[in-house]
Motif scaffolding. Structure first.
Motif, PDB file in Angstrom:
ATOM      1  N   PRO A  44      71.185  19.312  91.102  1.00  0.00           N
ATOM      2  CA  PRO A  44      71.567  19.675  92.472  1.00  0.00           C
ATOM      3  C   PRO A  44      73.081  19.703  92.616  1.00  0.00           C
ATOM      4  O   PRO A  44      73.787  18.856  92.080  1.00  0.00           O
ATOM      5  CB  PRO A  44      70.935  18.574  93.327  1.00  0.00           C
ATOM      6  CG  PRO A  44      70.720  17.439  92.399  1.00  0.00           C
ATOM      7  CD  PRO A  44      70.431  18.042  91.072  1.00  0.00           C
ATOM      8  N   TYR A  45      73.571  20.689  93.368  1.00  0.00           N
ATOM      9  CA  TYR A  45      75.011  20.848  93.569  1.00  0.00           C
ATOM     10  C   TYR A  45      75.511  19.800  94.559  1.00  0.00           C
ATOM     11  O   TYR A  45      75.099  19.764  95.716  1.00  0.00           O
ATOM     12  CB  TYR A  45      75.310  22.251  94.103  1.00  0.00           C
ATOM     13  CG  TYR A  45      76.757  22.497  94.460  1.00  0.00           C
ATOM     14  CD1 TYR A  45      77.666  22.947  93.503  1.00  0.00           C
ATOM     15  CD2 TYR A  45      77.220  22.280  95.756  1.00  0.00           C
ATOM     16  CE1 TYR A  45      78.992  23.164  93.830  1.00  0.00           C
ATOM     17  CE2 TYR A  45      78.549  22.497  96.087  1.00  0.00           C
ATOM     18  CZ  TYR A  45      79.433  22.943  95.116  1.00  0.00           C
ATOM     19  OH  TYR A  45      80.738  23.158  95.445  1.00  0.00           O
ATOM     20  N   LEU A  46      76.416  18.932  94.085  1.00  0.00           N
ATOM     21  CA  LEU A  46      77.051  17.911  94.930  1.00  0.00           C
ATOM     22  C   LEU A  46      78.531  17.859  94.577  1.00  0.00           C
ATOM     23  O   LEU A  46      78.885  17.753  93.409  1.00  0.00           O
ATOM     24  CB  LEU A  46      76.462  16.517  94.682  1.00  0.00           C
ATOM     25  CG  LEU A  46      74.959  16.284  94.807  1.00  0.00           C
ATOM     26  CD1 LEU A  46      74.630  14.867  94.370  1.00  0.00           C
ATOM     27  CD2 LEU A  46      74.511  16.493  96.230  1.00  0.00           C
ATOM     28  N   ARG A  72      74.487  22.304  98.691  1.00  0.00           N
ATOM     29  CA  ARG A  72      74.032  23.661  98.972  1.00  0.00           C
ATOM     30  C   ARG A  72      72.511  23.636  99.082  1.00  0.00           C
ATOM     31  O   ARG A  72      71.837  23.074  98.209  1.00  0.00           O
ATOM     32  CB  ARG A  72      74.466  24.626  97.867  1.00  0.00           C
ATOM     33  CG  ARG A  72      75.972  24.835  97.805  1.00  0.00           C
ATOM     34  CD  ARG A  72      76.381  25.721  96.653  1.00  0.00           C
ATOM     35  NE  ARG A  72      77.830  25.869  96.584  1.00  0.00           N
ATOM     36  CZ  ARG A  72      78.474  26.484  95.585  1.00  0.00           C
ATOM     37  NH1 ARG A  72      77.781  27.014  94.575  1.00  0.00           N
ATOM     38  NH2 ARG A  72      79.795  26.572  95.595  1.00  0.00           N
ATOM     39  N   ILE A  73      72.014  24.186 100.177  1.00  0.00           N
ATOM     40  CA  ILE A  73      70.573  24.185 100.384  1.00  0.00           C
ATOM     41  C   ILE A  73      70.068  25.612 100.578  1.00  0.00           C
ATOM     42  O   ILE A  73      70.819  26.520 100.924  1.00  0.00           O
ATOM     43  CB  ILE A  73      70.170  23.315 101.599  1.00  0.00           C
ATOM     44  CG1 ILE A  73      70.763  23.880 102.899  1.00  0.00           C
ATOM     45  CG2 ILE A  73      70.606  21.863 101.391  1.00  0.00           C
ATOM     46  CD1 ILE A  73      70.231  23.195 104.143  1.00  0.00           C
ATOM     47  N   GLU A  74      68.789  25.762 100.357  1.00  0.00           N
ATOM     48  CA  GLU A  74      68.124  27.050 100.553  1.00  0.00           C
ATOM     49  C   GLU A  74      67.111  26.916 101.692  1.00  0.00           C
ATOM     50  O   GLU A  74      66.727  25.807 102.083  1.00  0.00           O
ATOM     51  CB  GLU A  74      67.435  27.488  99.259  1.00  0.00           C
ATOM     52  CG  GLU A  74      68.426  27.679  98.109  1.00  0.00           C
ATOM     53  CD  GLU A  74      67.760  28.099  96.811  1.00  0.00           C
ATOM     54  OE1 GLU A  74      68.219  29.082  96.196  1.00  0.00           O
ATOM     55  OE2 GLU A  74      66.773  27.434  96.434  1.00  0.00           O
ATOM     56  N   GLY A  75      66.688  28.017 102.231  1.00  0.00           N
ATOM     57  CA  GLY A  75      65.720  27.966 103.322  1.00  0.00           C
ATOM     58  C   GLY A  75      66.390  27.807 104.674  1.00  0.00           C
ATOM     59  O   GLY A  75      67.601  27.971 104.824  1.00  0.00           O
ATOM     60  N   ASP A  76      65.585  27.422 105.671  1.00  0.00           N
ATOM     61  CA  ASP A  76      66.097  27.377 107.045  1.00  0.00           C
ATOM     62  C   ASP A  76      66.107  25.965 107.644  1.00  0.00           C
ATOM     63  O   ASP A  76      66.055  25.794 108.856  1.00  0.00           O
ATOM     64  CB  ASP A  76      65.269  28.312 107.934  1.00  0.00           C
ATOM     65  CG  ASP A  76      63.773  27.987 107.891  1.00  0.00           C
ATOM     66  OD1 ASP A  76      63.399  27.020 107.168  1.00  0.00           O
ATOM     67  OD2 ASP A  76      62.992  28.681 108.563  1.00  0.00           O
TER      68      ASP A  76
END
Length: 224
Positions: free
Chosen positions: A47-49, A69-73
């Motif tokens: 995971p990007y941190l 960084r996250i995906e979705g809503d």
């Protein structure tokens, strides 16, 4: 995929968690919180941190920042709530929002330092002499630096790294409000400032508390 900047605090026993362990802890937390994280590509996806100006060990803070960084809503509010439900005591997400500044813009940090002396006379003596030193043109200290690939000790003038410095006393306590250089180029740890003042004065505190309150950009804006 979108970026979310998390502002979190470190208090209590959490001040003794190193930055490396904070990184590991947050990596576990985003997984336990089941956030829709964006993962790096390659042979070892993770995971990007990223963290902005990690805090020194033993210091408290109201202004630690981690970008994910996250995906979705999923909303920022839900990201914050999910993480707070799984984080340990002493680490708390204070806000979640889109990044405003680049970490390279950080130039200063605001600190509150409390020094506890054996008695009020020693506190007042330190305070008086520290003001005189801070008003001078030179306050020399040894600081670890780099020369090529080697780590070396170099002498620096702390006055060049101080933007604001105020002292007050209350019985055997000295309170210090200061704004010091912070960032990838110039950085002054308040611990080094206190050690240098005490060495010059010939004083020694019994206990100390350091809290980082704000990170400030080159344009004198609060880092967000």
């Amino acid at each position: 995929m979108r970026a979310v900047r998390l502002n979190f605090s470190k208090t209590g026993r959490a001040i003794y968690i190193s930055h490396l362990d904070i990184n590991r802890m947050m990596t576990r937390a985003v997984r336990r919180a089941r956030l829709p994280m964006w993962y790096t590509e390659g042979f070892n996806p993770h995971p990007y941190l990223t963290f902005a100006l990690p805090l020194s060990l033993g210091q408290s803070s109201d202004c630690e920042y981690m970008d994910i960084r996250i995906e979705g809503d999923m909303t920022d509010g839900e990201v914050m709530d999910r993480l707070n439900a799984v984080l340990p005591e002493g680490v708390k997400i204070l806000s979640a929002a889109a990044p405003v500044h680049d970490a390279k813009e950080i130039e200063k940090a605001q600190y509150f330092v409390k020094l506890i002396f054996a008695d009020s006379e020693k506190a007042e003596n330190f305070c008086e002499k520290a003001r005189e030193l801070a008003d001078g043109e030179e306050l020399l200290a040894e600081k670890r630096g780099k020369k090529g690939h080697r780590k070396v000790m170099k002498q620096i003038n702390l006055i060049d790294y101080i933007y604001d410095l105020k002292f007050t006393t209350a019985k055997n306590i000295v309170n210090i409000q200061c704004v010091l250089a912070a960032g990838s180029t110039n950085n002054l740890n308040p611990t080094l400032l206190v050690e240098t003042l005490e060495k010059a004065i010939g004083a020694e505190h019994e206990m100390q508390y350091i809290v980082r309150r704000k990170l400030i950009t080159k344009n004198n804006e609060i880092f967000k």
